[in-house]
Design a protein around this motif. Structure first.
Motif, PDB file in Angstrom:
ATOM      1  N   GLY A   1     -54.026 -97.934  90.825  1.00 57.53           N
ATOM      2  CA  GLY A   1     -54.322 -99.370  91.110  1.00 57.53           C
ATOM      3  C   GLY A   1     -53.594 -99.885  92.258  1.00 57.53           C
ATOM      4  N   ILE A   2     -52.720 -99.350  93.412  1.00 58.65           N
ATOM      5  CA  ILE A   2     -51.823-100.257  94.103  1.00 58.65           C
ATOM      6  C   ILE A   2     -53.439 -99.675  95.473  1.00 58.65           C
ATOM      7  N   ILE A   3     -53.099-100.847  96.158  1.00 59.22           N
ATOM      8  CA  ILE A   3     -54.548-101.059  97.361  1.00 59.22           C
ATOM      9  C   ILE A   3     -53.368-101.653  97.947  1.00 59.22           C
ATOM     10  N   ASN A   4     -53.693-100.557  99.448  1.00 58.25           N
ATOM     11  CA  ASN A   4     -53.151-100.825 101.066  1.00 58.25           C
ATOM     12  C   ASN A   4     -53.720-101.230 101.787  1.00 58.25           C
ATOM     13  N   VAL A   5     -53.811-102.788 102.355  1.00 56.86           N
ATOM     14  CA  VAL A   5     -54.547-102.581 103.538  1.00 56.86           C
ATOM     15  C   VAL A   5     -54.364-102.040 105.193  1.00 56.86           C
ATOM     16  N   ILE A   6     -54.806-101.551 106.185  1.00 60.66           N
ATOM     17  CA  ILE A   6     -54.503-100.588 107.014  1.00 60.66           C
ATOM     18  C   ILE A   6     -54.889-101.128 108.526  1.00 60.66           C
ATOM     19  N   ASP A   7     -53.949-100.926 109.594  1.00 62.87           N
ATOM     20  CA  ASP A   7     -55.127-101.285 110.400  1.00 62.87           C
ATOM     21  C   ASP A   7     -54.129 -99.564 111.694  1.00 62.87           C
ATOM     22  N   ASP A   8     -54.511 -98.282 111.056  1.00 66.34           N
ATOM     23  CA  ASP A   8     -54.018 -97.683 111.731  1.00 66.34           C
ATOM     24  C   ASP A   8     -54.639 -96.938 112.805  1.00 66.34           C
ATOM     25  N   PRO A   9     -53.423 -96.706 113.707  1.00 67.09           N
ATOM     26  CA  PRO A   9     -54.146 -96.044 115.427  1.00 67.09           C
ATOM     27  C   PRO A   9     -55.236 -94.797 115.097  1.00 67.09           C
TER      28      PRO A   9
END
Length: 191
Positions: A80-88
């Motif tokens: 259920g955990i949700i992460n938003v990413i802007d990963d290099p």
């Protein structure tokens, strides 16, 4: 939330954006036109392979992965955990390696049985002839497996009509901070 959705539906349906009548359907399918790929300036299809390193940084003041949903009762798998990413995305495993783009999107821990993610991200390239082009990765990532395969479902720019797959291998994982470096080998058919 339901009230907002109902109001939005009412506004869109009354303005003509949403039609509920069968009278609007054209049975002759004249909205479809066959095209010669050359009319879109498409050249011969080619297969490209590239290797990138994805840096998922959850710690520090410049985190590139932020939890936006965290259930009250987090299970052992983080379901259920949700992460938003802007990963290099870099050419080498060190964060100081040449930056060639960003992985932008989200992942969610979507398995109750194992540590499994649903990944939805665009690799947005910022270097060289691929600057401004993207590929889209959407699929299941069982992160405890040595090699994980996910489909490439599309792209833009020099990757229009892209299809293919990526293979992900964890290069390093800091269990204390959650920071991870993952090697991505991308195999993409495109024009």
């Amino acid at each position: 939330m339901v009230r907002i959705l109902l109001i939005l539906f009412f506004i869109l349906s009354s303005s003509g954006f949403i039609r509920c009548s069968r009278d609007d359907v054209d049975d002759d399918h004249s909205f479809v036109t066959s095209l010669d790929p050359k009319s879109l300036s498409l050249k011969e299809e080619k297969l490209s392979h590239f290797r990138l390193y994805w840096h998922d940084i959850m710690s520090g003041s410049n985190a590139t992965s932020i939890s936006v949903v965290r259930p009250a009762n987090v299970s052992a798998t983080g379901f259920g955990i949700i992460n938003v990413i802007d990963d290099p995305l870099t050419l080498g495993p060190k964060l100081s390696s040449k930056l060639v783009g960003r992985a932008q999107g989200f992942y969610t821990l979507s398995s109750q049985e194992e540590l499994g993610l649903l990944m939805s991200m665009n690799f947005a390239f910022t270097e060289g002839k691929y600057n401004g082009s993207t590929i889209t990765v959407l699929g299941r990532n069982p992160i405890t497996h040595k090699v994980r395969e996910m489909p490439v479902t599309g792209g833009s720019g020099l990757f229009r009509f892209a299809r293919g797959y990526v293979q992900a291998r964890t290069y390093s994982l800091n269990m204390k901070t959650g920071d991870a470096i993952v090697e991505y080998n991308c195999y993409v058919l495109h024009y």
